[in-house]
Design a protein around this motif. Structure first.
Motif, PDB file in Angstrom:
ATOM      1  N   ARG A 175      38.157 -30.075  13.356  1.00 58.56           N
ATOM      2  CA  ARG A 175      38.265 -30.564  11.976  1.00 58.56           C
ATOM      3  C   ARG A 175      38.269 -29.401  10.995  1.00 58.56           C
ATOM      4  O   ARG A 175      39.066 -29.360  10.045  1.00 58.56           O
ATOM      5  N   TRP A 176      37.396 -28.430  11.247  1.00 56.79           N
ATOM      6  CA  TRP A 176      37.322 -27.258  10.371  1.00 56.79           C
ATOM      7  C   TRP A 176      38.600 -26.428  10.458  1.00 56.79           C
ATOM      8  O   TRP A 176      39.149 -25.987   9.454  1.00 56.79           O
ATOM      9  N   GLY A 181      43.370 -24.363   8.230  1.00 56.12           N
ATOM     10  CA  GLY A 181      44.756 -24.043   8.520  1.00 56.12           C
ATOM     11  C   GLY A 181      45.736 -24.741   7.608  1.00 56.12           C
ATOM     12  O   GLY A 181      46.767 -24.166   7.232  1.00 56.12           O
ATOM     13  N   SER A 182      45.434 -25.981   7.215  1.00 54.95           N
ATOM     14  CA  SER A 182      46.329 -26.728   6.328  1.00 54.95           C
ATOM     15  C   SER A 182      46.441 -26.071   4.960  1.00 54.95           C
ATOM     16  O   SER A 182      47.484 -26.179   4.287  1.00 54.95           O
ATOM     17  N   LYS A 183      45.381 -25.396   4.554  1.00 54.05           N
ATOM     18  CA  LYS A 183      45.393 -24.732   3.247  1.00 54.05           C
ATOM     19  C   LYS A 183      46.054 -23.354   3.309  1.00 54.05           C
ATOM     20  O   LYS A 183      46.319 -22.755   2.267  1.00 54.05           O
ATOM     21  N   ALA A 184      46.283 -22.860   4.513  1.00 50.97           N
ATOM     22  CA  ALA A 184      46.837 -21.513   4.652  1.00 50.97           C
ATOM     23  C   ALA A 184      48.096 -21.502   5.513  1.00 50.97           C
ATOM     24  O   ALA A 184      48.391 -20.524   6.186  1.00 50.97           O
ATOM     25  N   LEU A 185      48.866 -22.597   5.498  1.00 54.64           N
ATOM     26  CA  LEU A 185      50.021 -22.725   6.383  1.00 54.64           C
ATOM     27  C   LEU A 185      51.032 -21.598   6.210  1.00 54.64           C
ATOM     28  O   LEU A 185      51.648 -21.149   7.174  1.00 54.64           O
ATOM     29  N   VAL A 196      48.491 -26.582  13.810  1.00 51.90           N
ATOM     30  CA  VAL A 196      47.841 -27.319  12.715  1.00 51.90           C
ATOM     31  C   VAL A 196      48.691 -28.514  12.311  1.00 51.90           C
ATOM     32  O   VAL A 196      48.179 -29.631  12.120  1.00 51.90           O
ATOM     33  N   MET A 197      49.988 -28.302  12.195  1.00 56.08           N
ATOM     34  CA  MET A 197      50.881 -29.385  11.776  1.00 56.08           C
ATOM     35  C   MET A 197      50.921 -30.504  12.814  1.00 56.08           C
ATOM     36  O   MET A 197      50.935 -31.696  12.467  1.00 56.08           O
ATOM     37  N   GLU A 198      50.940 -30.145  14.092  1.00 52.60           N
ATOM     38  CA  GLU A 198      50.943 -31.158  15.144  1.00 52.60           C
ATOM     39  C   GLU A 198      49.660 -31.988  15.125  1.00 52.60           C
ATOM     40  O   GLU A 198      49.699 -33.224  15.136  1.00 52.60           O
TER      41      GLU A 198
END
Length: 309
Positions: A175-176, A181-185, A196-198
């Motif tokens: 979760r972390w 990762g979503s904030k730093a794609l 992260v996207m998967e």
């Protein structure tokens, strides 16, 4: 002597950064650490008319052994992380571990978030030699993909193993990682970005994986560590309990193990996989029991031999 791969989440992140900086697609230890007689890099063309080149590691054998173990890896998808385990595989087994589409040396170079498309692309790896059987292993994110592959290729999969299966619900560590990762794609390396996207987009697709599990007509095993902080074991147990399947799902709880079961001693993981290979029962011949045509004696009358005694 093959170098030991650092273990854990930070080591995985460092491997991505190192490979992005050097231009490598492999993650230590690599197949180059072993002779070609033990491990070798191979490739095949993706199924479903997709035409992508899919990279994989395989254990070469002089002649096809009875069982071929096909591993669909998680996210990030790195066959090299199975190198140490593959090198310990006995000669009467063969193993192929794939880099899934969008990772390492496999095409395409963009993310392929649809698990059904992934299953189509990887179906070619299920091809086996005459008389050879396939044990299909889906690791982590690859478990849902392997479930679809098994359902869509009846007769080609003799056993399905869901190893540390990730089914939409995250543990504290994953979760972390997904949140950060979503904030730093735009800043993280490609393989981490695709992972992260998967993971972030898997949950809505799990209906396809559950439907597939209901259709699989082969033994199904779930092998899960009870210390898994990526994919909670409770989620896998609930899926096994609530999914109506043609054969009961056999759940194997591994005490003390975390999400990365291939990080442990190779012999432990290989023993777990070997236990999932259906054993052929020994064939025996028995004469049929013939009906009795004897004439019943009146009750209370002893045979002549007994009276003479």
């Amino acid at each position: 002597m093959p170098r030991k791969r650092p273990k854990g989440v930070l080591a995985m992140g460092w491997a991505c950064l190192e490979c992005a900086a050097t231009g490598r697609t492999e993650h230590a230890p690599t197949s180059a650490d072993y002779p070609d007689t033990v491990l070798r890099r191979t490739s095949f063309v993706a199924g479903g008319g997709l035409g992508w080149k899919i990279s994989a590691l395989e254990t070469p054998r002089d002649k096809p052994p009875p069982w071929k173990i096909v591993v669909i890896t998680g996210a990030p998808s790195w066959a090299e992380y199975w190198a140490e385990t593959m090198a310990d595989l006995p000669q009467d087994r063969q193993m192929v571990v794939v880099d899934r589409p969008g990772y390492a040396g496999s095409e395409p170079f963009h993310v392929v978030p649809d698990i059904r498309v992934q299953a189509q692309a990887l179906a070619s790896v299920l091809r086996a030699a005459p008389g050879q059987k396939v044990l299909l292993v889906g690791q982590s994110y690859g478990a849902a993909i392997a479930s679809i592959m098994a359902a869509e290729n009846p007769g080609k999969v003799a056993g399905l193993v869901l190893l540390s299966g990730f089914f939409g619900e995250t543990g504290p560590t994953s979760r972390w990682l997904i949140d950060v990762g979503s904030k730093a794609l735009k800043m993280i390396p490609r393989d981490l970005r695709h992972a992260v996207m998967e993971a972030a987009g898997q949950r809505p697709q799990l209906v396809h994986a559950r439907r597939a599990l209901m259709q699989v007509n082969a033994p199904i095993y779930m092998v899960h560590g009870d210390k898994d902080d990526f994919a909670p074991i409770e989620v896998a147990e609930r899926l096994a309990r609530e999914t109506p399947t043609r054969r009961p799902i056999q759940f194997v709880r591994t005490p003390g193990a975390n999400h990365f079961l291939n990080d442990g001693p190779p012999e432990q993981l290989l023993s777990a996989l070997e236990a999932c290979i259906p054993q052929k029962r020994a064939w025996t011949f028995r004469l049929p029991r013939l009906p009795s045509f004897g004439i019943p004696r009146p009750q209370g009358v002893l045979p002549a031999t007994a009276r003479a005694a």
